[in-house]
Design an enzyme around this catalytic site. Structure first.
Site, PDB file in Angstrom:
ATOM      1  N   CYS A 137       0.480  -1.208   0.074  1.00 30.37           N
ATOM      2  CA  CYS A 137      -0.036   0.187   0.001  1.00 30.37           C
ATOM      3  C   CYS A 137       0.971   1.393   0.226  1.00 30.37           C
ATOM      4  O   CYS A 137       1.211   1.564   1.144  1.00 30.37           O
ATOM      5  CB  CYS A 137      -0.130  -0.073   1.218  1.00 30.37           C
ATOM      6  SG  CYS A 137      -1.932   1.963   1.300  1.00 30.37           S
ATOM      7  N   CYS A 140      -0.183   4.008   2.150  1.00 30.27           N
ATOM      8  CA  CYS A 140      -0.561   4.236   3.393  1.00 30.27           C
ATOM      9  C   CYS A 140       1.024   4.741   3.463  1.00 30.27           C
ATOM     10  O   CYS A 140       1.160   5.009   5.336  1.00 30.27           O
ATOM     11  CB  CYS A 140      -1.096   2.091   4.035  1.00 30.27           C
ATOM     12  SG  CYS A 140      -1.985   2.385   3.223  1.00 30.27           S
ATOM     13  N   ASP A 141       1.886   4.000   3.247  1.00 33.03           N
ATOM     14  CA  ASP A 141       2.727   3.840   3.587  1.00 33.03           C
ATOM     15  C   ASP A 141       4.214   4.266   2.959  1.00 33.03           C
ATOM     16  O   ASP A 141       5.767   4.424   3.124  1.00 33.03           O
ATOM     17  CB  ASP A 141       3.438   1.716   3.374  1.00 33.03           C
ATOM     18  CG  ASP A 141       2.826   1.253   4.505  1.00 33.03           C
ATOM     19  OD1 ASP A 141       2.386   1.058   5.314  1.00 33.03           O
ATOM     20  OD2 ASP A 141       3.138   0.311   4.094  1.00 33.03           O
TER      21      ASP A 141
END
Ligand code: NAP
Length: 338
Positions: A137, A140-141
């Site tokens: 992701c 997200c990261d």
């Protein structure tokens, strides 16, 4: 408490398809119960700007949009269980059951809306280094890799989207793809190519994620698609963006699925091969996979469920749940006789 009652409708899954199904079902007085999962919101929960959902000319953040979907379903009486289902027992007609720990939820119909999850490469180091440099992701990261060298693996729009997003943080980014041709749309590919710090490494296959002495990702071992000696691409982060697989594991033994695990529906409807069981969104759709198309099938499924409930009297089984004890059954909709 809902577990001493046979509901009209359970919606299993809390993404665009599930919430839209709930919205329409609630407005049809079906009092739907959504088992939305602990991390409700689906894949949009991991997205930033959504610019292609009609009605938001300036775009909207994915999580915010999911909040709004959920609130709109709630406004008309949808109830939510914010937990993950452990087990599902589907019936062909009759009662549909969902189990969470020792709780059981029963309904006369169910809409399966569990969506899809990221596909994995299945190579050594991928699971071991997940969260230690390997991620599925980017949104997200990506911000964890400020100033780092990063690889994004994949050649579709997801890979381009991740690469463009992560390139705001990473110093240097390689898109690694196994073919020379890309599946990504031209506009996304061009946007990635326009970034100075994005390079393309094709056709290369990722064979292994290698850890450093600190236990974190150090490099990806690559091999040219035509063979030859492997090489190591030194990176601090690697993002696997190679598509998705349907989350049908709870039902795949019970309802008809295709060879990739997508639930099969009947023609243009959301009906499955089991009466009273409907399926929507990315669980069904291998082609379009958009929030707006998922929402559209959610709407269709609520109408399909409404028609099914209207035309199918509750089975005797519905009145005798829990070891023969009579239970409350949600009132049947009036048949219009159509
Ligand atoms: P996709 O279009 O199916 O692309 C998957 C990519 O991963 C392909 O390039 C494929 O390579 C590669 N791949 C698959 N399995 C692999 C493996 N085992 N090893 C190495 N590479 C592998 O999936 P997606 O990119 O997730 O996109 C899905 C849908 O969502 C598409 O319709 C897309 O347009 C849409 N989407 C749109 C946006 C946007 O517009 N903002 C963003 C994300 C996704 P091959 O090409 O060689 O098969």
């Amino acid at each position: 408490m809902t577990d001493n009652r046979v509901e009209n409708l359970i919606v299993l899954g809390g993404g665009p398809a599930g919430y839209t199904a709930a919205l329409y079902a609630a407005r049809a007085n079906l009092e739907p119960l959504v088992i939305e999962g602990f991390a409700w919101g689906g894949q949009l929960q991991n997205t930033t700007d959504v610019e292609n959902y009609p009605g938001y000319p300036e775009g909207i953040m994915g999580p915010e949009m999911m909040n709004e979907f959920r609130a709109q379903a709630e406004r008309f009486g949808t109830r939510f269980v914010t937990d993950d289902a452990d087990r599902v027992e589907l019936g062909d007609g009759g009662i549909q059951r969902v189990f969470i720990g020792d709780r059981e939820y029963a309904a006369r119909s169910i809409i399966l809306a569990m969506g899809a999850e990221p596909r994995r490469l299945g190579i050594p180091g991928e699971m071991e280094l997940a969260g230690r440099g390997v991620s599925t992701c980017g949104v997200c990261d990506g911000a964890f890799f400020k100033g780092a060298k990063v690889a994004v693996i994949g050649g579709g729009d997801s890979a381009m989207e991740d690469a463009i997003f992560i390139s705001k943080y990473a110093d240097d980014l390689d898109v690694v793809h196994r073919r020379e041709e890309f599946r990504a749309s031209k506009i996304m590919l061009d946007r990635a190519r326009d970034q100075d710090n994005i390079s393309f490494k094709t056709p290369f296959v990722a064979e292994e994620f290698l850890a450093g002495d600190d236990g974190k990702l150090r490099a990806v071992r690559l091999r040219h698609a035509d063979g030859g000696e492997p090489e190591e691409l030194e990176v601090g982060g690697a993002f696997v963006a190679i598509g998705h697989i349907p989350r049908s594991e709870l039902v795949a033994e019970q309802v008809r699925v295709d060879d990739e695990g997508y639930v099969v529906t009947d023609g243009r409807s959301t009906r499955t091969n089991l009466a009273g069981v409907f399926a929507v969104g990315d669980l069904v759709d291998r082609t379009y996979r958009q929030a707006v198309t998922a929402a559209g099938t959610g709407c269709m499924s609520a109408l399909d469920a409404e028609w099914y409930l209207r035309d199918t009297p509750p089975s005797p089984e519905a009145h005798w749940q829990r070891g023969g004890e009579p239970v409350e059954v949600a009132p049947q909709l009036a048949s219009t006789g159509e």
